[in-house]
Each structure stands twice: as C-alpha cells, then as structure tokens.
Write an enzyme that holds these catalytic residues in place. Structure first.
Site, mmCIF file in Angstrom:
data_model
loop_
_atom_site.group_PDB
_atom_site.id
_atom_site.type_symbol
_atom_site.label_atom_id
_atom_site.label_comp_id
_atom_site.label_asym_id
_atom_site.label_seq_id
_atom_site.Cartn_x
_atom_site.Cartn_y
_atom_site.Cartn_z
ATOM 1 N N HIS A 93 -9.437 4.558 -1.340
ATOM 2 C CA HIS A 93 -8.445 4.455 -0.270
ATOM 3 C C HIS A 93 -7.092 4.080 -0.860
ATOM 4 O O HIS A 93 -7.005 3.433 -1.891
ATOM 5 C CB HIS A 93 -8.866 3.439 0.800
ATOM 6 C CG HIS A 93 -9.091 2.042 0.302
ATOM 7 N ND1 HIS A 93 -10.180 1.685 -0.474
ATOM 8 C CD2 HIS A 93 -8.370 0.908 0.464
ATOM 9 C CE1 HIS A 93 -10.123 0.387 -0.744
ATOM 10 N NE2 HIS A 93 -9.022 -0.106 -0.200
ATOM 11 N N HIS A 95 -3.470 2.320 0.384
ATOM 12 C CA HIS A 95 -2.776 1.567 1.429
ATOM 13 C C HIS A 95 -1.347 2.090 1.559
ATOM 14 O O HIS A 95 -0.683 2.362 0.558
ATOM 15 C CB HIS A 95 -2.640 0.089 1.046
ATOM 16 C CG HIS A 95 -3.921 -0.652 0.914
ATOM 17 N ND1 HIS A 95 -4.431 -1.462 1.899
ATOM 18 C CD2 HIS A 95 -4.801 -0.731 -0.115
ATOM 19 C CE1 HIS A 95 -5.558 -2.011 1.487
ATOM 20 N NE2 HIS A 95 -5.814 -1.597 0.262
#
Ligand SMILES: [Zn+2]
Length: 130
Positions: A93, A95
């Site tokens: 992932h 951010h």
C-alpha cells in the site's frame, strides 16, 4: 489471502470509503487518518511489499497513485500531496497525505480520530475520482 485485512476490503467483506477503483487497484480512505483525506492506494492482488510486485505492475500502480494525487491537488487546490511507502499492514500500500507544503500537521498518535461514517461519506464524496 484470507486473513489479510486489505484482501478482505478488496473482496467487499469489509466496507471502505472508496476513492478510486479499477480492475487492478483500489484507493480508499484510511479509517484512522493521520490527516484529513489520508488515503491508501493498494493493488487488488496480494503482495506483501510494493517492491514484490512485477515491474510492469509497479508502473501501472504508480500511474494510479499519480492519478489520485493529481486529482487531490485539483480538488483541494493544494499543490503538495505527501506520499509514503512503509508497510505496517502486510499488503502492499501507498499512503497519500493531501496537505499544503510546510503545513503538514499529523494528528498526534493518541488523538488520531476514527473516521466516522458521516465524515467518511462526506470526504469520499468530495474526493472520489470517477
Ligand atoms: Zn492482502
């Protein structure tokens, strides 16, 4: 992966405030935001680390991250969108922290709010990329 929280979000077993979705990637609001609009962009396929992805997919991944970041710049009228690759959740992932340069003010850890359903809906509506 069955026990992976992000895979469960991808599968629709856990709800999220969606910002963007295509056949391979998903962007959604972090439910414990560090700043308003804190967003996670993930590949739908499970990889432990961003750097585990095949090179061809990393290219598409960054195109999606760029698309979301540039959308935030436009919608929020702020040039600076901080991005961060760390890996505390074991599913790749990235951010995105939409914030003005020099004005980044992360909520202190003990004061990080949970995203309420009302706030999540409001922000998702404002930030959604169609
Ligand atoms: Zn996963």
């Amino acid at each position: 992966m069955e026990d992976c929280i992000f895979c469960q979000i991808v599968a629709g077993k856990i709800p999220c405030f969606k910002i963007y979705e295509d056949d391979s990637f998903l962007a959604f609001l972090d439910i414990n935001p560090w700043v308003e609009g804190h967003t996670l962009v993930i590949p739908k396929k499970h990889y432990r680390w961003v750097w585990d992805m095949p090179e061809e997919e990393v290219g598409r991944y960054f195109q999606v991250v760029s698309k979301v970041a540039n959308h935030y710049r436009k919608v929020l009228g702020e040039e600076f969108v901080m991005s961060w690759i760390y890996g505390e959740i074991p599913h790749a992932h990235i951010h995105l922290f939409p914030a003005a340069r020099g004005k980044i003010a992360f909520y202190p850890k003990e004061k990080r709010p949970s995203l309420s359903p009302e706030e999540g809906k409001r922000l998702a509506k404002k930030l959604m990329l169609k």
